[in-house]
Design a protein around this motif. Structure first.
Motif, PDB file in Angstrom:
ATOM      1  N   GLU A   1       0.838  -1.021  -0.072  1.00 41.62           N
ATOM      2  CA  GLU A   1       0.039  -0.018   0.083  1.00 41.62           C
ATOM      3  C   GLU A   1       0.751   1.430  -0.025  1.00 41.62           C
ATOM      4  O   GLU A   1       0.519   2.201  -0.683  1.00 41.62           O
ATOM      5  N   CYS A   2       2.008   1.127   0.953  1.00 43.26           N
ATOM      6  CA  CYS A   2       2.774   2.527   1.157  1.00 43.26           C
ATOM      7  C   CYS A   2       3.235   2.938  -0.475  1.00 43.26           C
ATOM      8  O   CYS A   2       3.388   4.298  -0.632  1.00 43.26           O
ATOM      9  N   SER A   3       3.708   1.781  -1.383  1.00 42.69           N
ATOM     10  CA  SER A   3       4.267   2.328  -2.712  1.00 42.69           C
ATOM     11  C   SER A   3       3.370   2.469  -3.685  1.00 42.69           C
ATOM     12  O   SER A   3       3.254   2.425  -5.005  1.00 42.69           O
ATOM     13  N   GLU A   4       1.990   2.171  -3.295  1.00 43.61           N
ATOM     14  CA  GLU A   4       0.713   2.120  -4.292  1.00 43.61           C
ATOM     15  C   GLU A   4       0.925   0.958  -5.465  1.00 43.61           C
ATOM     16  O   GLU A   4       0.694   1.259  -6.501  1.00 43.61           O
ATOM     17  N   GLY A   5       1.381  -0.250  -4.958  1.00 39.02           N
ATOM     18  CA  GLY A   5       1.572  -1.268  -5.925  1.00 39.02           C
ATOM     19  C   GLY A   5       2.867  -1.446  -6.539  1.00 39.02           C
ATOM     20  O   GLY A   5       3.060  -2.052  -7.682  1.00 39.02           O
ATOM     21  N   ARG A   6       3.842  -0.701  -6.244  1.00 40.01           N
ATOM     22  CA  ARG A   6       5.187  -0.902  -6.663  1.00 40.01           C
ATOM     23  C   ARG A   6       5.632  -2.345  -6.375  1.00 40.01           C
ATOM     24  O   ARG A   6       6.729  -2.656  -7.131  1.00 40.01           O
ATOM     25  N   TYR A   7       4.985  -2.801  -5.401  1.00 40.14           N
ATOM     26  CA  TYR A   7       5.519  -4.651  -5.028  1.00 40.14           C
ATOM     27  C   TYR A   7       4.466  -4.970  -4.771  1.00 40.14           C
ATOM     28  O   TYR A   7       3.542  -4.716  -4.108  1.00 40.14           O
TER      29      TYR A   7
ATOM     30  N   PRO B   1      -4.516 -20.647 -15.783  1.00 41.28           N
ATOM     31  CA  PRO B   1      -3.963 -20.044 -14.686  1.00 41.28           C
ATOM     32  C   PRO B   1      -3.121 -19.152 -15.012  1.00 41.28           C
ATOM     33  O   PRO B   1      -2.439 -19.255 -16.261  1.00 41.28           O
ATOM     34  N   GLU B   2      -2.811 -18.127 -13.989  1.00 34.69           N
ATOM     35  CA  GLU B   2      -1.837 -16.835 -14.475  1.00 34.69           C
ATOM     36  C   GLU B   2      -1.230 -16.520 -13.309  1.00 34.69           C
ATOM     37  O   GLU B   2      -1.873 -16.593 -12.149  1.00 34.69           O
ATOM     38  N   LEU B   3      -0.130 -15.767 -13.457  1.00 34.58           N
ATOM     39  CA  LEU B   3       0.524 -15.209 -12.395  1.00 34.58           C
ATOM     40  C   LEU B   3       1.511 -14.242 -12.676  1.00 34.58           C
ATOM     41  O   LEU B   3       2.055 -13.997 -13.834  1.00 34.58           O
ATOM     42  N   ALA B   4       1.617 -13.106 -12.027  1.00 35.66           N
ATOM     43  CA  ALA B   4       2.530 -11.901 -12.250  1.00 35.66           C
ATOM     44  C   ALA B   4       2.751 -11.244 -10.992  1.00 35.66           C
ATOM     45  O   ALA B   4       2.095 -11.309  -9.806  1.00 35.66           O
ATOM     46  N   VAL B   5       4.214 -10.811 -11.003  1.00 39.12           N
ATOM     47  CA  VAL B   5       4.933 -10.262 -10.013  1.00 39.12           C
ATOM     48  C   VAL B   5       5.467  -9.096 -10.324  1.00 39.12           C
ATOM     49  O   VAL B   5       6.223  -8.919 -11.336  1.00 39.12           O
ATOM     50  N   VAL B   6       5.360  -7.939  -9.688  1.00 42.59           N
ATOM     51  CA  VAL B   6       5.955  -6.750  -9.973  1.00 42.59           C
ATOM     52  C   VAL B   6       6.684  -6.467  -8.563  1.00 42.59           C
ATOM     53  O   VAL B   6       6.192  -6.164  -7.429  1.00 42.59           O
ATOM     54  N   TRP B   7       7.957  -6.263  -8.531  1.00 41.73           N
ATOM     55  CA  TRP B   7       8.964  -5.703  -7.711  1.00 41.73           C
ATOM     56  C   TRP B   7       9.770  -4.946  -8.206  1.00 41.73           C
ATOM     57  O   TRP B   7      10.856  -4.955  -8.587  1.00 41.73           O
ATOM     58  N   GLY B   8       9.183  -3.588  -7.798  1.00 40.12           N
ATOM     59  CA  GLY B   8       9.973  -2.432  -8.297  1.00 40.12           C
ATOM     60  C   GLY B   8      10.336  -2.310  -9.854  1.00 40.12           C
ATOM     61  O   GLY B   8       9.047  -2.540 -10.643  1.00 40.12           O
ATOM     62  N   PRO B   9      11.416  -2.213 -10.359  1.00 33.13           N
ATOM     63  CA  PRO B   9      11.318  -2.103 -11.887  1.00 33.13           C
ATOM     64  C   PRO B   9      11.205  -3.301 -12.610  1.00 33.13           C
ATOM     65  O   PRO B   9      11.119  -3.397 -13.656  1.00 33.13           O
ATOM     66  N   TRP B  10      11.281  -4.531 -11.900  1.00 27.05           N
ATOM     67  CA  TRP B  10      11.102  -5.796 -12.224  1.00 27.05           C
ATOM     68  C   TRP B  10       9.614  -6.353 -12.527  1.00 27.05           C
ATOM     69  O   TRP B  10       8.642  -6.030 -11.595  1.00 27.05           O
ATOM     70  N   THR B  11       9.483  -7.006 -13.468  1.00 29.05           N
ATOM     71  CA  THR B  11       8.146  -7.613 -13.794  1.00 29.05           C
ATOM     72  C   THR B  11       8.204  -8.954 -14.274  1.00 29.05           C
ATOM     73  O   THR B  11       8.924  -9.380 -15.190  1.00 29.05           O
TER      74      THR B  11
END
Length: 614
Positions: free
Chosen positions: A375-381, A442-452
């Motif tokens: 929440e703090c980064s509004e979904g950056r992670y 089935p689907e999976l997605a991960v956002v970790w800063g600049p990584w997707t």
């Protein structure tokens, strides 16, 4: 005015003139200038006292000067007697008391008036503040282009009350595709593909749209694509070889079409009714059915120039990815989970965009869950998961000219040389008959800063599959086909992908710095790689196998303009089309003929896209 003269004389006699004058002057200074009237008795008294004080100072100065010169003033009056002095003292005391009462009353009246005026002024200020707050909070009138707002998403008009909004925008994607190499044993179907493996330039998409909100609770979209084209089969040329590359059936020969015609295709044309109890949002019209994260994601926000082959084979084969229907979608209060369901007309395997007949329908949807969202980064992670499932029925009331067939699966390469009707496919089943189809995704997605990181798998089972519905058709056993992809991307400039928690989709990229060469600002840069695969071999159907590796570079000049650069390495492993014995259509024997590359080997293709979206 004898009383005033006696009072003045008494004041001077007891030496209180200066004190009283100072008091009156102070009181007068505290009052507004507009409240002092010229005929005010206190003001007149103050003026007379000031004059007497001035005369007194002059007299004292003259007496002092005469004393210093050795002169003794002459007494022209008899000195007052003690009784007279006592009477004068009593008179002075009475006058002083009267004057004090007068001054106190005046000060009291002025204080009350001052408070009343202050309260009135405060009320005016409060009223003005309320009006100012109303002006600031109320949407500004935007009834003309001059008052419109052009932001990251295009030109937006808003009514005064905010209940009506209209946005005008569009998408233009201009592609340049160049096949770089092709293994010698890779064969284009029927030898007709020589011009189809040359360099090409075409508008992949050329769309105009209008969308907005009406009455505060109804969203709407109306978008059309002007870039599609089909072959004009009415201008047949019997001298051309049958190569299977056409939009009509491919089972039993045919005639190669004539020239190509541009067509206008509806894409998203729907209304969404919001704030519906329990259901949340209800959407009616031509839409992307709720199945597969890459399928539902707008082409404006795709990571690579084309979606993975499972889109071509399962999610949006021949209907451009859009189907008419009714759906609903809603989320939990914390927005961490959501449900999306719908009923649609199954036009997936009709070679058309807005016209479909027959008893074919699609039922199903998608469940999304975000187990982690910062929440703090509004979904950056964040971590996104989803699962889609559908059941499709097919048209069983077939006309004879359809040869008793209603299904054909195919997938093109990860770069498109031309329109679907003239591009060789990398996998292709040819035409057959089925009563139904079951799908999971089935689907999976991960956002970790600049990584997707994103991955997806689709599998489909066909029920009642036969070579044809006509008498003598051959059962095709259990037809099962599958495919998927996995990809990773990284923003060199530090941005991150933006996630929509309501729909479970990724949206527009906003660069930290828009391109401005004079200020040494160069937008956002993203690199990525993807591996995808497709397997359409099942039983008697030899649709082929295909694997692709894609390297990509995305340059976002600003939120509305980007350039994409893709290099695709495609490995083909396709056998020749099988021959199915027995009556197939009107022929004694026939082939499930697919328009695809055959053989085994590598094809390398490069592509560049200019993408403008607003």
């Amino acid at each position: 005015m004898p009383a005033i003269s006696q009072l003045t004389s008494s004041i001077h006699r007891f030496g209180v003139a200066s004190s009283l004058s100072a008091l009156l002057a102070g009181v007068m200074c505290l009052l507004p200038a507009s409240s002092c009237l010229a005929d005010d008795p206190i003001q007149a008294l103050q003026q007379r006292l000031d004059k007497l004080e001035q005369d007194n100072r002059e007299l004292r100065s003259a007496l002092s000067k005469r004393s210093s010169d050795g002169f003794i003033p002459l007494l022209t009056e008899t000195p007052p007697s003690p009784d007279e002095l006592e009477d004068d003292d009593q008179q002075a005391s009475d006058d002083q008391s009267e004057m004090g009462s007068l001054v106190d009353g005046y000060i009291r009246r002025m204080t009350e008036q001052s408070r009343a005026m202050e309260e009135m002024q405060n009320q005016k200020i409060s009223t003005l503040e309320s009006k100012l707050a109303g002006v600031l909070n109320k949407p500004a009138p935007k009834g003309t282009a001059a008052n419109g707002n052009f932001g990251n998403t295009g030109l937006l008009f808003t009514s005064n009350d905010g209940n009506f909004k209209t946005h005008f925008g569009g998408t233009a994607q201009l592609d340049f595709i160049a096949p770089e190499s092709q293994a010698s044993n890779i064969v284009v179907p029927n030898g007709a593909g020589t011009p189809l493996t040359q360099d090409s330039t075409n508008f992949r998409r050329l769309r105009m749209r209008a969308d907005g909100t009406m009455y505060g609770t109804i969203d709407w979209v109306s978008e059309f694509d002007f870039a599609g084209f089909v072959q004009n089969t009415s201008q047949a040329n019997a001298n051309l070889a049958d190569n299977g590359l056409r939009s009509i059936g491919t089972l039993n020969g045919g005639v190669q079409g004539g020239n190509s015609l541009n067509v206008i295709q509806p894409t998203t044309v729907w209304m969404t009714f919001k704030e519906i109890p329990i259901l949340g949002n209800v959407r009616v019209g031509n839409q992307q059915d709720w199945f597969s994260i890459e399928h539902i994601t707008s082409a404006r926000y795709l990571d690579f120039m084309e979606r993975a082959p499972i889109m071509d084979a399962f999610s949006g084969p021949n209907n451009n990815g859009y189907t008419p229907g009714v759906s609903f979608f809603n989320n939990t209060p914390d927005k961490n989970a959501g449900l999306q369901m719908g009923v649609y007309k199954n036009n997936a395997y009709d070679s058309g965009y807005s016209y479909s007949i027959g008893n074919a329908f699609t039922y199903g949807g998608r469940v999304i869950w975000t187990p982690y969202y910062d929440e703090c980064s509004e979904g950056r992670y964040l971590v996104h998961t989803g699962f889609g499932a559908q059941y499709r029925t097919f048209d069983t009331d077939l006309a004879l000219n359809q040869n008793g067939q209603n299904v054909r699966l195919r997938s093109r390469g990860d770069l498109r040389i031309a329109s679907a009707t003239v591009t060789p496919n990398f996998t292709d089943t040819g035409n057959f008959f089925a009563t139904g189809q079951s799908l999971i995704d089935p689907e999976l997605a991960v956002v970790w800063g600049p990584w997707t990181f994103q991955a997806e798998y689709t599998a489909g089972w066909f029920n009642g599959a036969r070579s044809t519905q006509l008498a003598g058709g051959i059962p095709l056993d259990n037809v099962f086909m599958q495919g998927g992809y996995v990809e990773g991307l990284y923003f060199l400039t530090g941005e991150n992908k933006v996630y929509n928690r309501q729909t479970g989709l990724f949206g527009q990229v906003i660069p930290k710095n828009n391109v401005n060469f004079s200020e040494c600002k160069y937008g956002a840069w993203q690199v990525g790689a993807r591996y995808d695969w497709m397997d359409m071999n099942s039983g008697l159907i030899a649709g082929g196998r295909n694997q692709n590796g894609t390297l990509g570079l995305n340059w976002f000049l600003n939120p509305n303009i980007r350039f994409q650069f893709n290099t695709v390495f495609s490995y083909i492993d396709n056998s020749a089309n099988p021959t199915i014995p027995g009556p197939v259509g009107s022929a004694a024997t026939g082939a499930l003929q697919g328009a695809k590359f055959t053989g085994e080997g590598l094809i390398v293709t490069v592509g560049t896209r200019m993408d403008i979206s607003f």
